[in-house]
Design an enzyme around this catalytic site. Structure first.
Site, PDB file in Angstrom:
ATOM      1  N   ARG A 234       0.841  -1.204   0.000  1.00  0.00           N
ATOM      2  CA  ARG A 234       0.000   0.000   0.000  1.00  0.00           C
ATOM      3  C   ARG A 234       0.870   1.247   0.000  1.00  0.00           C
ATOM      4  NH1 ARG A 234      -1.968   2.788   4.844  1.00  0.00           N
ATOM      5  NH2 ARG A 234      -3.617   4.271   4.299  1.00  0.00           N
TER       6      ARG A 234
ATOM      7  N   ARG B 260      -8.744  20.248   7.520  1.00  0.00           N
ATOM      8  CA  ARG B 260      -7.612  20.377   8.444  1.00  0.00           C
ATOM      9  C   ARG B 260      -7.559  21.786   9.014  1.00  0.00           C
ATOM     10  NH1 ARG B 260      -3.839  16.413   8.880  1.00  0.00           N
ATOM     11  NH2 ARG B 260      -4.141  14.634   7.493  1.00  0.00           N
TER      12      ARG B 260
ATOM     13  N   LYS C  27     -12.920   3.256   0.805  1.00  0.00           N
ATOM     14  CA  LYS C  27     -12.619   3.326   2.240  1.00  0.00           C
ATOM     15  C   LYS C  27     -13.841   3.912   2.958  1.00  0.00           C
ATOM     16  CE  LYS C  27      -8.552   4.695   3.542  1.00  0.00           C
ATOM     17  NZ  LYS C  27      -7.360   5.573   3.695  1.00  0.00           N
TER      18      LYS C  27
ATOM     19  N   THR D 217      -6.520  -0.600  10.228  1.00  0.00           N
ATOM     20  CA  THR D 217      -6.233   0.415  11.253  1.00  0.00           C
ATOM     21  C   THR D 217      -5.949  -0.189  12.637  1.00  0.00           C
ATOM     22  OG1 THR D 217      -7.829   1.850  10.118  1.00  0.00           O
ATOM     23  CG2 THR D 217      -6.856   2.672  12.134  1.00  0.00           C
TER      24      THR D 217
END
Length: 501
Positions: free
Chosen positions: A40, A77, A230, A288
């Protein structure tokens, strides 16, 4: 750790994240030999040059190693903080989120804590009582007032912490109208197409349009990469059926998902996503923090071992390592730990048939699916050592993978690209075999290719599922016998066919 000379004979697939800081050819070779099935590339933390370095080094190890490019995706962000770029806050403090630098400066001039974000409409779309989480949820706040005219949010801090620049901002249960594919993502999607990468994992997928937008860019650039959605927020959960209509697979991205929804909901969401992927015969990756403590320690916690085991028992096709292999102290040990856990659970599954026939593909109304079901029945009742199938599109192999059978599936692919794209399917080990002109020749060539490196022995009982070469409608024959007897019968037919010619 000793160098591996043979890859482990596991069925669960492993995805490993590799950064440009740790991508030497020998490192990648050792990861591959230790049990990694897909590399990945996390573009959220890499430039194009960084990513290209990993690609080139992986290809130096072997062209058959599949690569997955992970996009950064639409995200919010923090931006434009104080000159020191840090705001220390305490529980109960007030913080203001401003829509522009000009308004921000006004609040700073008053000595008030304030920041902006990289999303211009953030203060418009977040409302009263909504929560705002900073830096992967480490700092929590909630909205107590909103100045509609000036587009400023007033928040109260829920716990002591620090606000820094360029940190993630999550808004649980708020549907922000972010673009599905950012300009940065578009650059990396073109990169994936240019370098013929096998998979693209797109972040923060919310609906089918997000996948369609990615597909359009890949298609425009001549890429056939499979798209892994995802799932990281409630909108993605709510729209999972329409997402699965167009995506090639799913990644259960539990990090952001556990921030965007209450963390206690994640386990059942994970089970649901795995089940739906199995029903659609589409690969699912559980990801994760699977071995997060192994970033610093040589051994996992018991909870991490159970987490991996339960994901496999739930029916996941693949399990993923992130920081453990990208920057952790024990990358090879992390892979080896996953392999040990997977092989033990696979062994237990082989002893208990109820553990591998619960979730089946719903496409049972096609000849191909019926043949796959019959093959699984044979494996349940006979001492079958392996299943061999030929596949033009990979569909038959993916259907077989949903059963999570305790024997390996050797897929004979007539397109090298399809062979690499089966790297995420449970138990499937594929190889490229040129398409012959008859079913007899197909079976002989496939079994000969498997017998020569002793993948299967001549006296091993196997199930062979195949189709007629050139027939795009799927498998149409099933044969159960020893390798030697199957070879003898079809070799004779090949000879007779040659004599007639």
């Amino acid at each position: 750790m000793a160098q591996k000379t043979v890859r482990p004979a596991k069925l669960t697939k492993i995805v490993a994240t590799v950064s440009d800081l740790r991508c030497q050819v020998e490192t990648l070779r050792q990861l591959w030999m230790t049990g990694v099935d897909v590399i990945r590339l996390n573009t959220a933390h890499q430039t194009e040059a960084d990513t290209l370095l990993v690609v080139e080094n992986a290809r130096a190890v072997g062209r058959t190693i599949p690569l997955m490019l992970d996009t950064k995706g639409p995200e919010v962000r923090t931006a434009l903080l104080t000159a020191e770029k840090v705001i220390d806050v305490k529980t109960g403090d007030k913080v203001f989120v401003c829509p522009s630098e000009a308004i921000l400066n006004e609040y700073k001039a008053k000595g008030q804590n304030a920041f902006t974000t990289n999303y211009a409409r953030f203060t418009d779309e977040v409302g009263m009582n909504n929560r705002v989480l900073i830096d992967d949820g480490l700092l929590g706040m909630h909205v107590v007032a909103k100045d509609e005219a000036r587009r400023v949010l007033e928040l109260v801090v829920e716990n002591d912490g620090v606000i820094k620049g360029r940190k993630s901002v999550n808004t649980p249960d708020v549907k922000l109208q972010l673009e599905s594919v950012t300009e940065r993502d578009k650059t990396f999607l073109r990169f994936a197409a240019k370098h013929d990468l096998e998979f693209v994992a797109h972040s923060f997928v919310r609906c089918r349009k997000d996948i369609e937008d990615v597909r359009a860019i890949l298609s425009e650039n001549g890429s056939h990469a499979q798209i892994i959605a995802k799932i990281e927020n409630r909108e993605g959960i709510d729209n999972i059926d329409e997402i699965l209509d167009v995506a090639d697979g799913i990644m259960v991205a539990r990090g952001d998902l556990g921030i965007e929804v209450p963390f206690e909901e994640v386990p059942m969401m994970q089970k649901m996503l795995i089940r739906k992927c199995n029903e659609r015969a589409k690969p699912v990756i559980t990801a994760t923090q699977m071995l997060h403590t192994m970033m610093e320690n040589p051994r996992p916690t018991r909870a991490e071992v159970s987490d991996i085991a339960n994901a496999i028992l739930d029916g996941t096709d693949a399990i993923m390592l992130s920081g453990e292999t990208a920057s952790g102290k024990y990358p090879f040990e992390s892979v080896e730990t996953m392999v040990k856990i997977a092989m033990r659970i696979e062994s237990e599954r082989a002893k208990n048939k109820e553990l591998w026939t619960r979730t089946l593909c719903k496409s049972i109304n096609t000849p191909r699916a019926v043949l796959c079901s019959a093959a699984m029945s044979a494996i349940q009742t006979l001492p079958v050592k392996a299943l061999v199938c030929d596949t033009l599109t990979g569909r038959s192999a993916r259907i077989i993978a949903t059963y999570k059978a305790p024997v390996p599936v050797y897929a004979q692919c007539h397109d090298s690209r399809i062979s690499r794209m089966l790297a995420l399917s449970y138990g499937v080990y594929s190889r490229y075999v040129p398409l012959p002109n008859s079913t007899d020749a197909l079976i002989v060539e496939s079994l000969t290719a498997l017998s020569e490196p002793a993948t299967v022995g001549k006296d091993d009982l196997i199930v062979f599922v195949a189709g007629t070469p050139g027939n795009q409608k799927g498998s149409n024959i099933i044969e159960i016998n020893t390798v030697d007897l199957i070879l003898q019968g079809h070799s004779a037919h090949c000879v007779k066919a040659e004599e007639r010619i």
